[in-house]
Motif scaffolding. Structure first.
Motif, PDB file in Angstrom:
ATOM      1  N   GLY A   1      43.188 -26.367 -27.468  1.00 42.53           N
ATOM      2  CA  GLY A   1      42.213 -25.660 -26.316  1.00 42.53           C
ATOM      3  C   GLY A   1      41.893 -26.755 -25.483  1.00 42.53           C
ATOM      4  O   GLY A   1      42.454 -27.955 -25.484  1.00 42.53           O
ATOM      5  N   LEU A   2      41.291 -26.180 -24.321  1.00 46.08           N
ATOM      6  CA  LEU A   2      40.714 -27.058 -23.526  1.00 46.08           C
ATOM      7  C   LEU A   2      39.307 -27.574 -23.533  1.00 46.08           C
ATOM      8  O   LEU A   2      38.563 -27.940 -22.487  1.00 46.08           O
ATOM      9  CB  LEU A   2      41.194 -26.595 -22.054  1.00 46.08           C
ATOM     10  CG  LEU A   2      42.547 -26.432 -21.722  1.00 46.08           C
ATOM     11  CD1 LEU A   2      42.624 -25.700 -20.397  1.00 46.08           C
ATOM     12  CD2 LEU A   2      43.390 -27.715 -21.900  1.00 46.08           C
TER      13      LEU A   2
ATOM     14  N   ALA B   1      52.328 -33.790 -29.901  1.00 48.11           N
ATOM     15  CA  ALA B   1      51.640 -34.229 -28.557  1.00 48.11           C
ATOM     16  C   ALA B   1      51.288 -33.104 -27.990  1.00 48.11           C
ATOM     17  O   ALA B   1      52.202 -32.320 -27.159  1.00 48.11           O
ATOM     18  CB  ALA B   1      52.548 -35.188 -27.935  1.00 48.11           C
ATOM     19  N   SER B   2      50.079 -32.821 -27.587  1.00 46.35           N
ATOM     20  CA  SER B   2      49.565 -31.699 -26.941  1.00 46.35           C
ATOM     21  C   SER B   2      48.812 -32.240 -25.720  1.00 46.35           C
ATOM     22  O   SER B   2      48.566 -33.601 -25.431  1.00 46.35           O
ATOM     23  CB  SER B   2      48.550 -30.815 -27.705  1.00 46.35           C
ATOM     24  OG  SER B   2      47.304 -31.768 -27.917  1.00 46.35           O
ATOM     25  N   PHE B   3      48.697 -31.553 -24.615  1.00 49.77           N
ATOM     26  CA  PHE B   3      47.977 -31.909 -23.311  1.00 49.77           C
ATOM     27  C   PHE B   3      46.717 -32.419 -23.795  1.00 49.77           C
ATOM     28  O   PHE B   3      46.147 -33.396 -23.266  1.00 49.77           O
ATOM     29  CB  PHE B   3      47.486 -30.614 -22.691  1.00 49.77           C
ATOM     30  CG  PHE B   3      46.537 -30.749 -21.527  1.00 49.77           C
ATOM     31  CD1 PHE B   3      46.823 -31.280 -20.211  1.00 49.77           C
ATOM     32  CD2 PHE B   3      45.286 -30.283 -21.744  1.00 49.77           C
ATOM     33  CE1 PHE B   3      45.709 -31.617 -19.484  1.00 49.77           C
ATOM     34  CE2 PHE B   3      44.093 -30.644 -20.780  1.00 49.77           C
ATOM     35  CZ  PHE B   3      44.574 -31.271 -19.485  1.00 49.77           C
TER      36      PHE B   3
ATOM     37  N   PRO C   1      56.368 -32.904 -28.496  1.00 47.88           N
ATOM     38  CA  PRO C   1      55.458 -32.816 -27.297  1.00 47.88           C
ATOM     39  C   PRO C   1      55.693 -31.333 -26.780  1.00 47.88           C
ATOM     40  O   PRO C   1      56.515 -30.562 -27.084  1.00 47.88           O
ATOM     41  CB  PRO C   1      55.910 -33.766 -26.099  1.00 47.88           C
ATOM     42  CG  PRO C   1      57.546 -33.724 -26.613  1.00 47.88           C
ATOM     43  CD  PRO C   1      57.464 -33.304 -27.901  1.00 47.88           C
ATOM     44  N   SER C   2      54.528 -30.961 -25.945  1.00 47.53           N
ATOM     45  CA  SER C   2      54.498 -29.747 -25.254  1.00 47.53           C
ATOM     46  C   SER C   2      54.678 -30.069 -23.727  1.00 47.53           C
ATOM     47  O   SER C   2      54.659 -31.289 -23.289  1.00 47.53           O
ATOM     48  CB  SER C   2      53.112 -29.004 -25.294  1.00 47.53           C
ATOM     49  OG  SER C   2      52.207 -29.775 -24.382  1.00 47.53           O
TER      50      SER C   2
ATOM     51  N   ALA D   1      51.263 -36.359 -18.587  1.00 49.50           N
ATOM     52  CA  ALA D   1      51.496 -37.884 -18.920  1.00 49.50           C
ATOM     53  C   ALA D   1      52.049 -38.372 -17.902  1.00 49.50           C
ATOM     54  O   ALA D   1      51.539 -39.670 -17.282  1.00 49.50           O
ATOM     55  CB  ALA D   1      52.086 -38.230 -20.193  1.00 49.50           C
ATOM     56  N   ARG D   2      52.992 -37.898 -17.486  1.00 53.89           N
ATOM     57  CA  ARG D   2      53.846 -38.228 -16.251  1.00 53.89           C
ATOM     58  C   ARG D   2      52.871 -38.465 -14.939  1.00 53.89           C
ATOM     59  O   ARG D   2      53.027 -39.281 -14.118  1.00 53.89           O
ATOM     60  CB  ARG D   2      55.188 -37.469 -15.727  1.00 53.89           C
ATOM     61  CG  ARG D   2      56.148 -37.664 -16.927  1.00 53.89           C
ATOM     62  CD  ARG D   2      57.235 -36.576 -16.600  1.00 53.89           C
ATOM     63  NE  ARG D   2      58.371 -36.772 -17.634  1.00 53.89           N
ATOM     64  CZ  ARG D   2      59.404 -36.280 -17.555  1.00 53.89           C
ATOM     65  NH1 ARG D   2      59.739 -35.167 -16.596  1.00 53.89           N
ATOM     66  NH2 ARG D   2      60.440 -36.346 -18.521  1.00 53.89           N
TER      67      ARG D   2
END
Length: 255
Positions: free
Chosen positions: A107-108, A205-207, A227-228, A235-236
């Protein structure tokens, strides 16, 4: 003063006489200056760390000193964390007010719009220089550092590690994002230098993990699982170094 409740529960399964230990998961409501802000499902341990870390990640407070007090109140339906913040923090919350019902999954964190998400931008991060074998050293030490998980096998861990790979602080929770909030809060309460180390997670690894790591000022996140796409892109974009599939003798860098 820290006040925690039993994070583990012993019970008997229906098909065996042997008892088992399971992780406790309870609703944890967070209020700020008397106004309800969020309800999360979490493990009732390190609650003051959780309150501060969640507040920092959500932008409720900008630094530890703005959180004046946390009262922990056990209620029949769950636990309330009553945060008292400065007037400036309260005003920011009035500008960006929303209600959150949080699960232990993804979730955000209840952000109401894409524009609101874009406004929650982390500051610049500093990427540490890892010593050779640092990820392997940290991974090997994490298992022994997961004290609660050793009893039930159902908790995620977030660890703060030196660039050498030394694990210096660990927090656990049924939700991986809760575990990271607890770790960030613990680091902030200790005034730890979050530029001189990295975060190791027992999860994918999620947002949300990338965003919370950057909001905390840390520049490197390492996760044991996959990762997603959004985690990689975020990340970038933030200049945060992201490692995933961290396993003995191997790891993949995505950012």
């Amino acid at each position: 003063m820290d006040q925690d409740f039993a994070p583990l529960l012993t019970l008997q399964p229906l098909n065996t006489p042997a008892e088992e230990t399971v992780a406790v998961e309870v609703p944890v409501a967070l209020t700020v200056n008397g106004i309800s802000q969020a309800v999360m499902l979490a493990t009732p341990a390190d609650l003051e760390d959780f309150a501060l870390g969640f507040g920092l990640a959500e932008g409720w407070v900008g630094k530890r000193q703005e959180l004046l007090d946390v009262e922990v109140d056990l209620r029949p339906e769950g636990i309330e964390l009553a945060l008292t913040v400065t007037a400036a923090c309260e005003q920011r919350l009035k500008v960006r007010r929303r209600t959150l019902a949080g699960r232990t999954g993804c979730g955000l964190c209840g952000v109401e719009s894409l524009a609101q998400l874009g406004a929650l931008q982390p500051a610049a991060v500093t990427v540490p220089t890892l010593a050779p074998g640092a990820l392997d050293h940290a991974l090997a030490a994490l298992r022994d550092a997961q004290v609660l998980n050793a009893h039930c096998g159902g908790l995620h861990a977030a660890a703060w590690c030196r660039p050498s790979g030394e694990v210096v602080l660990v927090r656990e929770d049924v939700g991986r994002h809760n575990a990271l909030d607890k770790l960030v809060g613990a680091l902030a309460r200790r005034d730890a230098d979050r530029h001189d180390g990295f975060v190791l997670m027992s999860s994918r690894a999620s947002f949300e993990l990338v965003h919370k790591t950057a909001m905390a000022g840390a520049g490197l996140l390492a996760c044991m699982s996959a990762p997603s796409s959004l985690a990689i892109a975020t990340a970038r974009g933030l200049g945060l170094q992201l490692w995933a599939f961290v396993r003995p003798g191997r790891a993949t860098r995505y950012a």
